[in-house]
Design a protein around this motif. Structure first.
Motif, PDB file in Angstrom:
ATOM      1  N   SER A  79      -1.189  -2.255   4.118  1.00 56.77           N
ATOM      2  CA  SER A  79      -1.026  -1.274   3.044  1.00 56.77           C
ATOM      3  C   SER A  79      -0.162  -0.147   3.621  1.00 56.77           C
ATOM      4  CB  SER A  79      -2.413  -0.780   2.598  1.00 56.77           C
ATOM      5  OG  SER A  79      -2.306  -0.031   1.427  1.00 56.77           O
ATOM      6  N   GLY A 135       1.901  -2.578 -10.290  1.00 57.11           N
ATOM      7  CA  GLY A 135       2.488  -1.451 -11.002  1.00 57.11           C
ATOM      8  C   GLY A 135       1.671  -0.216 -10.673  1.00 57.11           C
ATOM      9  N   ARG A 189      -3.322   7.084   9.663  1.00 51.60           N
ATOM     10  CA  ARG A 189      -2.699   8.100  10.523  1.00 51.60           C
ATOM     11  C   ARG A 189      -3.616   9.289  10.730  1.00 51.60           C
ATOM     12  NH1 ARG A 189       2.344   9.038   6.923  1.00 51.60           N
ATOM     13  NH2 ARG A 189       0.542   9.044   5.537  1.00 51.60           N
ATOM     14  N   GLN A 190      -4.423   9.624   9.721  1.00 50.15           N
ATOM     15  CA  GLN A 190      -5.275  10.823   9.826  1.00 50.15           C
ATOM     16  C   GLN A 190      -6.672  10.429  10.312  1.00 50.15           C
ATOM     17  OE1 GLN A 190      -5.359  12.998   6.056  1.00 50.15           O
ATOM     18  NE2 GLN A 190      -3.455  11.967   5.519  1.00 50.15           N
ATOM     19  N   GLU A 242      10.264   1.609   7.557  1.00 55.04           N
ATOM     20  CA  GLU A 242       8.812   1.463   7.714  1.00 55.04           C
ATOM     21  C   GLU A 242       8.298   0.271   6.884  1.00 55.04           C
ATOM     22  OE1 GLU A 242       6.734   5.260   7.255  1.00 55.04           O
ATOM     23  OE2 GLU A 242       5.489   4.229   5.797  1.00 55.04           O
ATOM     24  N   ARG A 251      -9.980  11.173   7.962  1.00 51.51           N
ATOM     25  CA  ARG A 251     -10.114  10.286   6.797  1.00 51.51           C
ATOM     26  C   ARG A 251     -10.462   8.862   7.243  1.00 51.51           C
ATOM     27  NH1 ARG A 251      -5.975   9.470   1.745  1.00 51.51           N
ATOM     28  NH2 ARG A 251      -4.340   9.086   3.245  1.00 51.51           N
ATOM     29  N   VAL A 310      -1.463   1.704  -9.916  1.00 46.91           N
ATOM     30  CA  VAL A 310      -2.850   1.440  -9.501  1.00 46.91           C
ATOM     31  C   VAL A 310      -3.522   2.802  -9.378  1.00 46.91           C
ATOM     32  CG1 VAL A 310      -4.357   0.278  -7.858  1.00 46.91           C
ATOM     33  CG2 VAL A 310      -1.995  -0.491  -8.103  1.00 46.91           C
ATOM     34  N   LEU A 368       2.942   3.229  10.591  1.00 42.88           N
ATOM     35  CA  LEU A 368       3.835   2.069  10.441  1.00 42.88           C
ATOM     36  C   LEU A 368       5.284   2.426  10.758  1.00 42.88           C
ATOM     37  CD1 LEU A 368       2.247   0.576   7.213  1.00 42.88           C
ATOM     38  CD2 LEU A 368       2.421  -0.594   9.420  1.00 42.88           C
ATOM     39  N   ILE A 416      -6.104   0.944  -2.036  1.00 39.92           N
ATOM     40  CA  ILE A 416      -6.197  -0.517  -2.056  1.00 39.92           C
ATOM     41  C   ILE A 416      -6.770  -1.043  -0.734  1.00 39.92           C
ATOM     42  CG2 ILE A 416      -4.845  -2.651  -2.241  1.00 39.92           C
ATOM     43  CD1 ILE A 416      -2.779  -0.920  -3.914  1.00 39.92           C
ATOM     44  N   SER A 450      -7.815   3.404   5.104  1.00 40.06           N
ATOM     45  CA  SER A 450      -8.687   4.572   4.911  1.00 40.06           C
ATOM     46  C   SER A 450      -8.660   5.100   3.482  1.00 40.06           C
ATOM     47  CB  SER A 450      -8.284   5.685   5.887  1.00 40.06           C
ATOM     48  OG  SER A 450      -6.959   6.091   5.644  1.00 40.06           O
ATOM     49  N   SER A 451      -7.931   4.444   2.585  1.00 39.04           N
ATOM     50  CA  SER A 451      -7.826   4.950   1.213  1.00 39.04           C
ATOM     51  C   SER A 451      -7.348   3.833   0.286  1.00 39.04           C
ATOM     52  CB  SER A 451      -6.822   6.113   1.181  1.00 39.04           C
ATOM     53  OG  SER A 451      -6.580   6.551  -0.150  1.00 39.04           O
ATOM     54  N   THR A 483      -5.179   5.050  -7.667  1.00 37.60           N
ATOM     55  CA  THR A 483      -5.597   5.351  -6.289  1.00 37.60           C
ATOM     56  C   THR A 483      -5.234   6.801  -5.960  1.00 37.60           C
ATOM     57  OG1 THR A 483      -3.449   4.820  -5.311  1.00 37.60           O
ATOM     58  CG2 THR A 483      -4.998   2.984  -5.563  1.00 37.60           C
TER      59      THR A 483
HETATM   60  N1  LIG Z   1      -0.911   3.096  -6.125  1.00 39.29           N
HETATM   61  C1  LIG Z   1       0.071   2.513  -6.771  1.00 39.29           C
HETATM   62  O1  LIG Z   1       0.266   2.760  -7.980  1.00 39.29           O
HETATM   63  C2  LIG Z   1       0.976   1.543  -6.060  1.00 39.29           C
HETATM   64  C3  LIG Z   1       1.971   0.888  -6.817  1.00 39.29           C
HETATM   65  C4  LIG Z   1       2.818   0.008  -6.168  1.00 39.29           C
HETATM   66  C5  LIG Z   1       2.706  -0.224  -4.814  1.00 39.29           C
HETATM   67  N2  LIG Z   1       1.723   0.439  -4.115  1.00 39.29           N
HETATM   68  C6  LIG Z   1       1.669   0.222  -2.669  1.00 39.29           C
HETATM   69  O2  LIG Z   1       0.354  -0.080  -2.249  1.00 39.29           O
HETATM   70  C7  LIG Z   1       0.141   0.428  -0.925  1.00 39.29           C
HETATM   71  C8  LIG Z   1      -1.179   1.189  -0.902  1.00 39.29           C
HETATM   72  O3  LIG Z   1      -1.149   2.227  -1.835  1.00 39.29           O
HETATM   73  P1  LIG Z   1      -2.444   3.064  -2.245  1.00 39.29           P
HETATM   74  O4  LIG Z   1      -2.214   3.462  -3.636  1.00 39.29           O
HETATM   75  O5  LIG Z   1      -3.678   2.329  -1.848  1.00 39.29           O
HETATM   76  O6  LIG Z   1      -2.238   4.366  -1.298  1.00 39.29           O
HETATM   77  P2  LIG Z   1      -3.293   5.393  -0.642  1.00 39.29           P
HETATM   78  O7  LIG Z   1      -4.517   5.519  -1.460  1.00 39.29           O
HETATM   79  O8  LIG Z   1      -2.508   6.623  -0.330  1.00 39.29           O
HETATM   80  O9  LIG Z   1      -3.674   4.682   0.734  1.00 39.29           O
HETATM   81  C9  LIG Z   1      -2.664   4.436   1.690  1.00 39.29           C
HETATM   82  C10 LIG Z   1      -3.287   4.082   3.028  1.00 39.29           C
HETATM   83  O10 LIG Z   1      -2.239   3.806   3.966  1.00 39.29           O
HETATM   84  C11 LIG Z   1      -2.245   4.786   5.019  1.00 39.29           C
HETATM   85  N3  LIG Z   1      -0.846   5.130   5.279  1.00 39.29           N
HETATM   86  C12 LIG Z   1       0.011   5.822   4.488  1.00 39.29           C
HETATM   87  N4  LIG Z   1       1.219   5.898   5.044  1.00 39.29           N
HETATM   88  C13 LIG Z   1       1.134   5.219   6.234  1.00 39.29           C
HETATM   89  C14 LIG Z   1       2.039   4.953   7.284  1.00 39.29           C
HETATM   90  N5  LIG Z   1       3.309   5.419   7.254  1.00 39.29           N
HETATM   91  N6  LIG Z   1       1.621   4.248   8.346  1.00 39.29           N
HETATM   92  C15 LIG Z   1       0.360   3.807   8.402  1.00 39.29           C
HETATM   93  N7  LIG Z   1      -0.575   4.006   7.452  1.00 39.29           N
HETATM   94  C16 LIG Z   1      -0.174   4.724   6.376  1.00 39.29           C
HETATM   95  C17 LIG Z   1      -3.095   5.946   4.485  1.00 39.29           C
HETATM   96  O11 LIG Z   1      -3.770   6.683   5.489  1.00 39.29           O
HETATM   97  P3  LIG Z   1      -3.035   7.899   6.271  1.00 39.29           P
HETATM   98  O12 LIG Z   1      -2.331   8.722   5.240  1.00 39.29           O
HETATM   99  O13 LIG Z   1      -4.111   8.595   7.005  1.00 39.29           O
HETATM  100  O14 LIG Z   1      -2.073   7.219   7.189  1.00 39.29           O
HETATM  101  C18 LIG Z   1      -4.116   5.186   3.638  1.00 39.29           C
HETATM  102  O15 LIG Z   1      -5.099   4.605   4.456  1.00 39.29           O
HETATM  103  C19 LIG Z   1       1.362   1.300  -0.594  1.00 39.29           C
HETATM  104  O16 LIG Z   1       2.239   0.568   0.239  1.00 39.29           O
HETATM  105  C20 LIG Z   1       2.014   1.523  -1.942  1.00 39.29           C
HETATM  106  O17 LIG Z   1       3.415   1.693  -1.865  1.00 39.29           O
HETATM  107  C21 LIG Z   1       0.860   1.304  -4.710  1.00 39.29           C
END
Ligand SMILES: NC(=O)c1ccc[n+]([C@@H]2O[C@H](COP(=O)([O-])OP(=O)(O)OC[C@H]3O[C@@H](n4cnc5c(N)ncnc54)[C@H](OP(=O)(O)O)[C@@H]3O)[C@@H](O)[C@H]2O)c1
Length: 247
Positions: free
Chosen positions: A89, A181, A44-45, A112, A48, A183, A66, A24, A21-22, A185
């Motif tokens: 994700s 690294g 989870r939400q 998780e 969104r 991203v 998760l 990556i 839902s958000s 988002t």
């Molecule tokens: N952005 C970065 O710089 C970065 C860097 C390194 C690694 N990563 C990894 O890439 C992944 C995606 O990151 P993003 O930046 O795309 O984050 P994001 O924009 O916050 O999106 C995260 C997505 O996962 C869901 N989510 C979050 N916690 C969850 C949980 N406990 N169980 C199930 N769904 C969950 C969120 O929806 P809900 O909140 O509604 O559940 C949302 O759909 C993450 O694992 C993050 O650690 C990101």
């Protein structure tokens, strides 16, 4: 792989995106839909998730945390038919110096992220078709020692090894991992708050690629990994060279 080959490979396939839902996950959903795949999103939400589902014309949604093993099992058991690919994700690890680590929170997040990968994979066996794939996401920045990175480092070190093990255990389903690294988002915006624009500027000036990595960079590789059936057990870095430069 050309755009038309990618399209041919993904058209009609079903891609499940846990955390779709958000960020990556959502961008991967957009790109998969552009290749005429069906997508099923979770989050989870509810609000969104529904917005994202409308945005990409998703074939289905599911509420899934998760951190709740029963929800993972229930979601996969409830799928109407086999699926081709699953992208996992989700949330980010906590960043805190040693003195501030909340160990309950750290345990929860590592459970998780790491055992969650195993739980999702076990739930996928028999539901993802042979030759289909699972993709996990972790970080590259925590490979370099740094204050506050200990918990993220555990995840960054472990997930590639877990992925390689799973690739053996679940063959001929494939398992791969993306490592990144910064991203750009909503997660990064939440973590950095007002400091995000300054972080972008620094990265534009210092990363070898001279631009900030965005979710579309990760999504493009995710789609490649779904369709390139030669690749399994591997971790690919998409961090614009961030791990190569001092912070
Ligand atoms: N952005 C970065 O710089 C970065 C860097 C390194 C690694 N990563 C990894 O890439 C992944 C995606 O990151 P993003 O930046 O795309 O984050 P994001 O924009 O916050 O999106 C995260 C997505 O996962 C869901 N989510 C979050 N916690 C969850 C949980 N406990 N169980 C199930 N769904 C969950 C969120 O929806 P809900 O909140 O509604 O559940 C949302 O759909 C993450 O694992 C993050 O650690 C990101």
């Amino acid at each position: 792989m050309t755009t038309s080959t990618l399209h041919q490979a993904l058209a009609g396939q079903t891609v499940v995106i846990l955390g779709g839902s958000s960020g990556i996950g959502l961008e991967t959903a957009h790109q998969a839909r552009s290749a005429d795949a069906r997508v099923i999103l979770t989050g989870r939400q509810r609000e969104r998730l529904d917005r994202a589902a409308r945005d990409v014309d998703a074939a289905g949604t599911g509420i899934l945390d998760l951190g709740r093993p029963a929800e993972i099992e229930r979601f996969f058991t409830g799928l109407a038919g086999p699926v081709d690919h699953v992208l996992v994700s989700g949330g980010g690890p906590p960043y805190a110096p040693l003195r501030d680590i909340d160990f309950d929170e750290a345990e929860r997040v590592l459970d998780e992220h790491l055992l969650g990968a195993l739980r999702v994979t076990r739930a996928c066996v028999g539901r993802v078709r042979p030759g289909g794939s699972l993709i996990f996401i972790t970080g590259t920045h925590a490979r370099r020692p740094g204050i506050g990175l200990s918990i993220a480092a555990i995840a960054a070190a472990a997930l590639p090894v877990i992925t390689a093990n799973l690739a053996l255990e679940i063959a001929p389903i494939r398992a791969n991992c993306l490592a990144t690294g910064f991203v750009d988002t909503p997660l990064s915006a939440r973590i950095l708050g007002d400091a995000i624009e300054q972080r972008r500027e620094v990265l534009r000036a210092t990363l070898p690629i001279r631009r900030v990595v965005g979710p579309s960079d990760l999504a493009a590789l995710a789609l490649h990994l779904m369709t390139n059936t030669a690749v399994t057990g591997a971790t690919f870095d998409v961090d614009g060279g961030q791990q190569l430069i001092p912070d």
